[in-house]
Design an enzyme around this catalytic site. Sequence first.
Site, PDB file in Angstrom:
ATOM      1  N   THR A   1     -52.707 -24.781  27.019  1.00 22.19           N
ATOM      2  CA  THR A   1     -53.937 -25.285  27.137  1.00 22.19           C
ATOM      3  C   THR A   1     -53.956 -26.582  27.554  1.00 22.19           C
ATOM      4  O   THR A   1     -52.986 -27.165  26.908  1.00 22.19           O
ATOM      5  CB  THR A   1     -55.200 -25.152  25.123  1.00 22.19           C
ATOM      6  OG1 THR A   1     -54.287 -25.766  25.157  1.00 22.19           O
ATOM      7  CG2 THR A   1     -54.260 -23.296  24.879  1.00 22.19           C
TER       8      THR A   1
ATOM      9  N   ARG B   1     -53.986 -15.216  42.451  1.00 24.76           N
ATOM     10  CA  ARG B   1     -53.247 -16.136  43.268  1.00 24.76           C
ATOM     11  C   ARG B   1     -52.587 -16.210  41.318  1.00 24.76           C
ATOM     12  O   ARG B   1     -51.376 -16.093  41.553  1.00 24.76           O
ATOM     13  CB  ARG B   1     -53.283 -18.033  42.736  1.00 24.76           C
ATOM     14  CG  ARG B   1     -52.228 -18.879  42.865  1.00 24.76           C
ATOM     15  CD  ARG B   1     -52.063 -19.649  41.840  1.00 24.76           C
ATOM     16  NE  ARG B   1     -52.737 -19.638  40.764  1.00 24.76           N
ATOM     17  CZ  ARG B   1     -52.532 -19.593  39.398  1.00 24.76           C
ATOM     18  NH1 ARG B   1     -51.857 -18.327  38.745  1.00 24.76           N
ATOM     19  NH2 ARG B   1     -53.906 -19.875  38.905  1.00 24.76           N
TER      20      ARG B   1
ATOM     21  N   PHE C   1     -47.564 -31.114  17.112  1.00 29.11           N
ATOM     22  CA  PHE C   1     -47.407 -29.754  17.447  1.00 29.11           C
ATOM     23  C   PHE C   1     -48.201 -29.040  15.603  1.00 29.11           C
ATOM     24  O   PHE C   1     -48.732 -28.958  16.183  1.00 29.11           O
ATOM     25  CB  PHE C   1     -46.270 -28.637  17.853  1.00 29.11           C
ATOM     26  CG  PHE C   1     -46.334 -29.779  19.818  1.00 29.11           C
ATOM     27  CD1 PHE C   1     -47.135 -28.662  20.138  1.00 29.11           C
ATOM     28  CD2 PHE C   1     -45.847 -30.777  19.833  1.00 29.11           C
ATOM     29  CE1 PHE C   1     -47.015 -27.908  21.552  1.00 29.11           C
ATOM     30  CE2 PHE C   1     -45.401 -29.998  21.554  1.00 29.11           C
ATOM     31  CZ  PHE C   1     -46.465 -29.502  22.252  1.00 29.11           C
TER      32      PHE C   1
ATOM     33  N   GLU D   1     -51.092 -20.421  30.398  1.00 25.01           N
ATOM     34  CA  GLU D   1     -49.831 -21.274  30.848  1.00 25.01           C
ATOM     35  C   GLU D   1     -49.733 -22.502  30.083  1.00 25.01           C
ATOM     36  O   GLU D   1     -49.691 -23.718  31.201  1.00 25.01           O
ATOM     37  CB  GLU D   1     -49.826 -21.592  32.313  1.00 25.01           C
ATOM     38  CG  GLU D   1     -50.532 -20.497  33.194  1.00 25.01           C
ATOM     39  CD  GLU D   1     -48.736 -19.726  33.089  1.00 25.01           C
ATOM     40  OE1 GLU D   1     -47.486 -20.004  33.779  1.00 25.01           O
ATOM     41  OE2 GLU D   1     -48.160 -17.776  34.285  1.00 25.01           O
TER      42      GLU D   1
ATOM     43  N   ALA E   1     -44.111 -20.920  36.653  1.00 24.06           N
ATOM     44  CA  ALA E   1     -45.626 -21.297  37.379  1.00 24.06           C
ATOM     45  C   ALA E   1     -46.857 -21.790  37.125  1.00 24.06           C
ATOM     46  O   ALA E   1     -47.318 -21.321  37.855  1.00 24.06           O
ATOM     47  CB  ALA E   1     -45.857 -19.588  36.044  1.00 24.06           C
TER      48      ALA E   1
HETATM   49  C1  FAD Z   1     -56.926 -13.634  31.730  1.00 23.95           C
HETATM   50  C2  FAD Z   1     -55.708 -14.187  31.126  1.00 23.95           C
HETATM   51  C3  FAD Z   1     -54.308 -13.956  31.018  1.00 23.95           C
HETATM   52  C4  FAD Z   1     -53.511 -14.135  30.754  1.00 23.95           C
HETATM   53  N1  FAD Z   1     -52.140 -14.130  31.180  1.00 23.95           N
HETATM   54  C5  FAD Z   1     -51.085 -13.318  30.273  1.00 23.95           C
HETATM   55  C6  FAD Z   1     -49.709 -12.928  31.038  1.00 23.95           C
HETATM   56  O1  FAD Z   1     -49.666 -12.853  31.831  1.00 23.95           O
HETATM   57  N2  FAD Z   1     -48.357 -13.428  29.741  1.00 23.95           N
HETATM   58  C7  FAD Z   1     -49.339 -13.737  28.948  1.00 23.95           C
HETATM   59  O2  FAD Z   1     -48.283 -14.282  27.842  1.00 23.95           O
HETATM   60  N3  FAD Z   1     -49.774 -14.519  27.868  1.00 23.95           N
HETATM   61  C8  FAD Z   1     -51.532 -14.505  29.462  1.00 23.95           C
HETATM   62  N4  FAD Z   1     -52.526 -14.957  28.495  1.00 23.95           N
HETATM   63  C9  FAD Z   1     -52.927 -15.908  27.132  1.00 23.95           C
HETATM   64  C10 FAD Z   1     -52.418 -17.364  27.007  1.00 23.95           C
HETATM   65  O3  FAD Z   1     -51.262 -17.726  27.939  1.00 23.95           O
HETATM   66  C11 FAD Z   1     -52.939 -17.608  25.918  1.00 23.95           C
HETATM   67  O4  FAD Z   1     -54.468 -17.040  26.080  1.00 23.95           O
HETATM   68  C12 FAD Z   1     -52.923 -19.016  26.142  1.00 23.95           C
HETATM   69  O5  FAD Z   1     -51.434 -19.474  25.488  1.00 23.95           O
HETATM   70  C13 FAD Z   1     -53.185 -19.632  24.677  1.00 23.95           C
HETATM   71  O6  FAD Z   1     -53.231 -19.096  23.390  1.00 23.95           O
HETATM   72  P1  FAD Z   1     -54.631 -18.231  22.563  1.00 23.95           P
HETATM   73  O7  FAD Z   1     -55.716 -17.556  23.452  1.00 23.95           O
HETATM   74  O8  FAD Z   1     -54.354 -17.494  21.646  1.00 23.95           O
HETATM   75  O9  FAD Z   1     -54.903 -19.586  21.606  1.00 23.95           O
HETATM   76  P2  FAD Z   1     -54.745 -20.475  21.187  1.00 23.95           P
HETATM   77  O10 FAD Z   1     -53.105 -20.366  20.706  1.00 23.95           O
HETATM   78  O11 FAD Z   1     -55.330 -19.259  18.894  1.00 23.95           O
HETATM   79  O12 FAD Z   1     -55.598 -21.317  20.489  1.00 23.95           O
HETATM   80  C14 FAD Z   1     -56.927 -21.786  20.201  1.00 23.95           C
HETATM   81  C15 FAD Z   1     -57.185 -23.188  20.315  1.00 23.95           C
HETATM   82  O13 FAD Z   1     -56.907 -23.825  19.452  1.00 23.95           O
HETATM   83  C16 FAD Z   1     -55.631 -24.989  20.104  1.00 23.95           C
HETATM   84  N5  FAD Z   1     -54.854 -25.416  18.910  1.00 23.95           N
HETATM   85  C17 FAD Z   1     -53.997 -24.617  19.057  1.00 23.95           C
HETATM   86  N6  FAD Z   1     -52.655 -24.917  18.195  1.00 23.95           N
HETATM   87  C18 FAD Z   1     -53.053 -26.150  18.218  1.00 23.95           C
HETATM   88  C19 FAD Z   1     -52.554 -28.263  18.183  1.00 23.95           C
HETATM   89  N7  FAD Z   1     -51.307 -27.171  17.508  1.00 23.95           N
HETATM   90  N8  FAD Z   1     -52.815 -28.616  18.646  1.00 23.95           N
HETATM   91  C20 FAD Z   1     -54.038 -28.771  18.847  1.00 23.95           C
HETATM   92  N9  FAD Z   1     -55.093 -27.589  19.095  1.00 23.95           N
HETATM   93  C21 FAD Z   1     -54.170 -26.319  19.404  1.00 23.95           C
HETATM   94  C22 FAD Z   1     -55.192 -24.179  21.537  1.00 23.95           C
HETATM   95  O14 FAD Z   1     -55.957 -25.490  22.521  1.00 23.95           O
HETATM   96  C23 FAD Z   1     -57.020 -23.750  21.965  1.00 23.95           C
HETATM   97  O15 FAD Z   1     -58.616 -25.084  21.841  1.00 23.95           O
HETATM   98  C24 FAD Z   1     -53.503 -15.042  29.650  1.00 23.95           C
HETATM   99  C25 FAD Z   1     -54.753 -14.833  28.431  1.00 23.95           C
HETATM  100  C26 FAD Z   1     -56.061 -14.768  29.785  1.00 23.95           C
HETATM  101  C27 FAD Z   1     -57.219 -16.073  29.735  1.00 23.95           C
END
Ligand code: FAD
Length: 396
Positions: free
Chosen positions: A377, A102, A395, A375, A254
């Site tokens: 968290t 998917r 935020f 997409e 998406a």
């Molecule tokens: C298998 C996989 C495929 C993916 N594919 C794509 C893709 O095709 N294209 C793409 O662009 N990205 C992709 N991603 C990335 C994904 O969109 C990001 O991992 C996601 O947006 C979260 O970003 P981060 O991992 O940097 O976490 P972070 O942003 O560092 O967050 C870490 C934690 O902190 C929390 N947090 C952050 N800010 C706040 C706040 N203001 N208040 C409270 N809590 C907060 C978050 O909710 C989370 O729990 C993919 C990720 C995975 C795992």
Amino acid sequence: MSASAKLPPFDAADPLGIDDLLEPEDLAVRDTVRAWAADRVLPYVADWYEKGELPGIRDLARELGSIGALGMSLTGYGCAGASAVQYGLACLELEAADSGIRSLVSVQGSLAMYAIHRFGSEEQKLQWLPRMAAGEVIGCFGLTEPDHGSDPASMRTHAKRDGDDWVLGGRKMWITNGSVAGVAVVWAQTEEGIRGFVVPTDSPGFSAPEIKHKWSLRASVTSELVLDDVRLPATAVLPEVTGLRGPLSCLSHARYGIVWGAMGAARSSFEAALDYARSREQFGRPIGGFQLTQAKLADMAVELHKGILLAHHLGRRMDAGRLRPEQVSFGKLNNVREAIEICRTARTILGANGISLEYPVMRHATNLESVLTYEGTVEMHQLVLGKALTGLDAFR
Ligand SMILES: Cc1cc2nc3c(=O)[nH]c(=O)nc-3n(C[C@H](O)[C@H](O)[C@H](O)COP(=O)(O)OP(=O)(O)OC[C@H]3O[C@@H](n4cnc5c(N)ncnc54)[C@H](O)[C@@H]3O)c2cc1C
């Protein structure tokens, strides 16, 4: 004759009778995608998952193109022009097989193709969309960076003008389809704000090393994108959008597919648990006969079909042009969270077998850990809803 004699029989697969909401064309789409996944994914996916690979991804993409699953709800340029409900049903069937399949379809259609279709020039659409709809070219969507995930506005990847050209520099992380893509939609800071660029992946300076050692979405290609002074012509920029609105509207499309898809993973896990509960005997009778197991199954069925009903509701709103991004957040937050819970409960019903790849449950549960994060968290969608409810932005 009593009134109840006229009632249709109870259907364990559709206890709320949600199928009554579907048109014959919707059922045809669902049956086509379900049959394709049963034939081309289900017999092999546990093995792909165990090995951490998606062999034959290019063939799979072409086959998905041939059944109209790529860019399914887009119109023209070889796309199927399906309704939002039909696209959602396809996502559900694909994710019932595996979230990785998917994801391939979501990224291709709802992120890469959608960006070009909505914000691209006619030249870009003609160059890329027909081949992407056919699965001849795979696309990826680069927004996330190593240091900027939930806060993409702070991204560091940049594009600078050099004469008529653009020169792109930076890194993207966790990009689905990256290493197999022929085209990447990359978002970058410019003097005018965030812009999208259509980047052929054979451009000098572009590379996409695959990310290994994942314990989730193992039957999916995930990559880094390295942009080392990638020179692009002026025509590479998506002309119709500036600012974060561009990538966010792609993500909203998406996410809508994920609202449905997550219920596919949940349905598969529920079915495995129900089947197991009927046949597995302990203390001299099927474990499905114990009240505690029935309570689990009843609660799982309630959340599963509430989630599907919610997905239908959002699909109808999207088809009517009335779906707000906050409503998509509502659906993604609820359905992915409940889908994981259903998988975890299913795993308990299967006992030790629940951790085996012989059954789909643990695979779905670990896949959904990624779906919960990408997409947007859980926390981001809570903040979106919190802001909509209170009028207060939490935020930062
Ligand atoms: C298998 C996989 C495929 C993916 N594919 C794509 C893709 O095709 N294209 C793409 O662009 N990205 C992709 N991603 C990335 C994904 O969109 C990001 O991992 C996601 O947006 C979260 O970003 P981060 O991992 O940097 O976490 P972070 O942003 O560092 O967050 C870490 C934690 O902190 C929390 N947090 C952050 N800010 C706040 C706040 N203001 N208040 C409270 N809590 C907060 C978050 O909710 C989370 O729990 C993919 C990720 C995975 C795992």
